[in-house]
Enzyme design. Structure first.
Site, PDB file in Angstrom:
ATOM      1  N   SER A 235      79.496 -11.863  75.109  1.00 34.23           N
ATOM      2  CA  SER A 235      79.553 -13.098  75.660  1.00 34.23           C
ATOM      3  C   SER A 235      80.223 -13.380  76.866  1.00 34.23           C
ATOM      4  O   SER A 235      79.728 -12.355  78.023  1.00 34.23           O
ATOM      5  CB  SER A 235      79.951 -14.010  74.564  1.00 34.23           C
ATOM      6  OG  SER A 235      79.295 -15.359  74.833  1.00 34.23           O
ATOM      7  N   ASP A 455      68.853 -15.813  71.080  1.00 31.85           N
ATOM      8  CA  ASP A 455      70.249 -15.956  71.237  1.00 31.85           C
ATOM      9  C   ASP A 455      70.440 -17.396  71.878  1.00 31.85           C
ATOM     10  O   ASP A 455      69.865 -17.789  72.902  1.00 31.85           O
ATOM     11  CB  ASP A 455      70.889 -15.117  72.229  1.00 31.85           C
ATOM     12  CG  ASP A 455      72.363 -15.214  72.237  1.00 31.85           C
ATOM     13  OD1 ASP A 455      73.068 -16.148  72.397  1.00 31.85           O
ATOM     14  OD2 ASP A 455      73.075 -13.973  72.414  1.00 31.85           O
ATOM     15  N   HIS A 483      73.478 -15.455  68.118  1.00 32.76           N
ATOM     16  CA  HIS A 483      74.274 -15.070  69.296  1.00 32.76           C
ATOM     17  C   HIS A 483      74.978 -13.789  68.980  1.00 32.76           C
ATOM     18  O   HIS A 483      75.696 -13.468  67.946  1.00 32.76           O
ATOM     19  CB  HIS A 483      75.584 -16.159  69.301  1.00 32.76           C
ATOM     20  CG  HIS A 483      76.042 -15.599  70.742  1.00 32.76           C
ATOM     21  ND1 HIS A 483      75.648 -15.311  71.799  1.00 32.76           N
ATOM     22  CD2 HIS A 483      77.509 -15.797  70.955  1.00 32.76           C
ATOM     23  CE1 HIS A 483      76.751 -15.250  72.731  1.00 32.76           C
ATOM     24  NE2 HIS A 483      77.702 -15.548  72.267  1.00 32.76           N
TER      25      HIS A 483
END
Length: 512
Positions: A235, A455, A483
């Site tokens: 991320s 996602d 995610h």
């Protein structure tokens, strides 16, 4: 709602989900420009404050005083070791104060040690010290796996802001205002939040940017004795990795970036749209499962939106607390980070709220998101997340925040209007850092970029764009929901491990 964050492992453990979510944010790194007509940030003088872990620099001169440190590892958890290191508060003033970084390590258990693999769970604000404990390390035994809390985060010298009831009030304020009074309240609470961070953190608030974290990471690479940086970032951690490759391309070893943020100027897709897609996917799944919220996707979405609209006027009592509209949206968003294995919990929470007027499940999810414990204490990431984001990002002022919110409400018709205008950075008391060059990482070794088609927090297009912009980028795709890919897909894990351990570069466009 406040821009999205989530702690990996916490939700996965509690919901017994197949995936694992981490801190995430979409940041328009280079494209936003200040709006001079909207009064600008309320910049304030920096108070003389000494946060925990801010100390005198090591003996010596210049960077040599930092590069000459010896790391002393000692047992801190069942299978981990921990240590600390000092880094300059300000790399432009090496004789000034130092700050402390906390590290943890899972030592190599093989006889063929490859060096260290640094890992970061995202954020900004995710704890790498904690990540080391739950990072999927099977197949990576040839590495010392090293996590660190970046500057301003967790056990490192931390940013501190509001506490207790004051922070709880902040999380409960209506962040999608419908009138002038609510709009003013939203601006005022963000101004006070930022001011509290400056009061309690002082000069640290000016020095928690990602470019500084990248310099810290290169220093840590040297302190563990590695010539090249081997790195796995999730991320927001993909931004750390990409910017490291831009800043120190010749120092890049083997790098895997999962759940890419947007490092380009392309604004065709936003994080809000990612969550809108995920909510629609959940609604389709719910309808197919015969849930009480509706027999069709549209009917399920109608039930959810009606609940949120009603909570704007009539918060649901939950013990001594209330489920507000903002907290309900937060609770839904948290579970959308996960794949279908966890959607049954979201279904149950929504059905309880709609048909039983019981908001306890959604409030529980919101508390997980906000890292609120049963005694009303909140996790430190509630401070480090905005501190890093607002230092990295040049906002467009109050006017720009309202315009962006209006655009997202149109582009994300199901959830967009409930996210509201992002007033955190327009009300931040510290100026953003200067823009950095376009991130292309010329001369770096292959960088594997992984994206998941469903996602919500880092839409798949971000991975496509990152892989294309990085000169050595290689795109790998997981077809699925939730995610991040590495934590939920054996196929993705095998590809990542093969590259990290054997140097096997996957074919660009590989799909799992």
């Amino acid at each position: 709602m406040r821009r999205l964050t989530l702690l990996c492992g916490l939700l996965a453990l509690l919901l017994v989900a197949g995936g694992c979510s981490v801190w995430s944010v979409e940041i328009p790194w280079q494209k936003s420009k200040p709006d001079a007509t909207a009064s600008g940030r309320p910049l304030q003088p920096v108070p003389d404050v000494t946060p925990k872990g801010m100390v005198d620099p090591p003996a010596g001169q210049g960077m040599a005083r930092y590069r000459g440190q010896q790391l002393h590892w000692s047992g801190c958890q069942k299978t981990l070791e921990c240590t600390t290191a000092l880094v300059p508060l300000d790399y432009a003033h090496l004789d000034g104060p130092a700050i402390t970084l906390a590290l943890s390590r899972r030592a190599s258990t093989s006889g063929h040690r490859l060096g260290s693999l640094f890992i970061n769970p995202g954020g900004p604000g995710g704890s790498g010290v904690e990540y080391t404990g739950y990072f999927k390390h099977k197949g990576l035994e040839d590495y010392d796996i090293v996590g660190w809390d970046p500057r301003g985060v967790g056990q490192s010298t931390p940013v501190e802001c509001l506490t207790g009831k004051d922070l709880e009030n902040y999380t409960e304020v209506d962040n999608s205002p419908d009138n002038a009074s609510e709009d003013k309240a939203w601006i005022d609470v963000n101004r006070e939040f930022g001011a509290s961070c400056l009061r309690r953190s002082g000069a640290l608030l000016e020095h928690v940017s990602t470019p500084e974290t990248v310099r810290d990471l290169d220093l840590l690479r040297g302190l563990v004795g590695d010539r090249k940086l081997n790195y796995f970032g999730s991320s927001y951690g993909t931004y750390i990795g990409a910017l490291y490759a831009q800043t120190f391309p010749k120092n890049v070893g083997r790098m895997v970036l999962d759940g890419a943020v947007n490092i380009t100027d392309d604004e065709t897709v936003s994080q809000t749209e990612g969550f809108d897609r995920a909510l629609n996917n959940f609604a389709s799944w719910c309808a197919s499962q015969g849930c009480r919220l509706g027999a069709t996707t549209a009917a399920v979405l109608k039930s959810i939106i009606a609940l949120w609209d009603d909570l704007d006027r009539n918060a649901l009592p939950v013990g001594s607390r209330e489920l507000t509209q903002s907290l309900a949206v937060t609770g839904v968003a948290l579970v959308l980070y996960e794949n279908e294995d966890s959607w049954k919990y979201l279904r149950e929470g929504l059905e309880d709220a709609v048909f039983k007027r019981d908001g306890s499940y959604l409030l529980y999810f919101a508390d997980l998101y906000n890292q609120r414990d049963r005694r009303g204490n909140y996790g430190q990431s509630n401070y480090s997340f905005p501190a890093v984001r607002c230092l990295d990002t040049k906002d467009k002022g109050v006017t720009g925040a309202r315009a962006d919110a209006a655009k997202d409400a149109k582009r994300a018709p199901s959830i967009g209007r409930f996210f509201g205008p992002d007033m955190t950075c327009p009300m931040w008391p510290v100026a953003a850092v200067p823009d950095h060059p376009k991130i292309v990482a010329a001369g770096a070794a292959p960088i594997v970029v992984i994206g998941t088609t469903g996602d919500p927090a880092t839409p798949y297009e971000f991975a496509q764009m990152m892989a294309k912009q990085l000169e050595s980028g290689v795109l790998v795709t997981l077809k699925g929901e939730g995610h991040l890919a590495y934590g939920q897909s054996t196929c993705i894990q095998q590809i990542a491990v093969a590259y990290l351990v054997k140097g096997t570069v996957p074919r660009n466009g590989t799909t799992c």
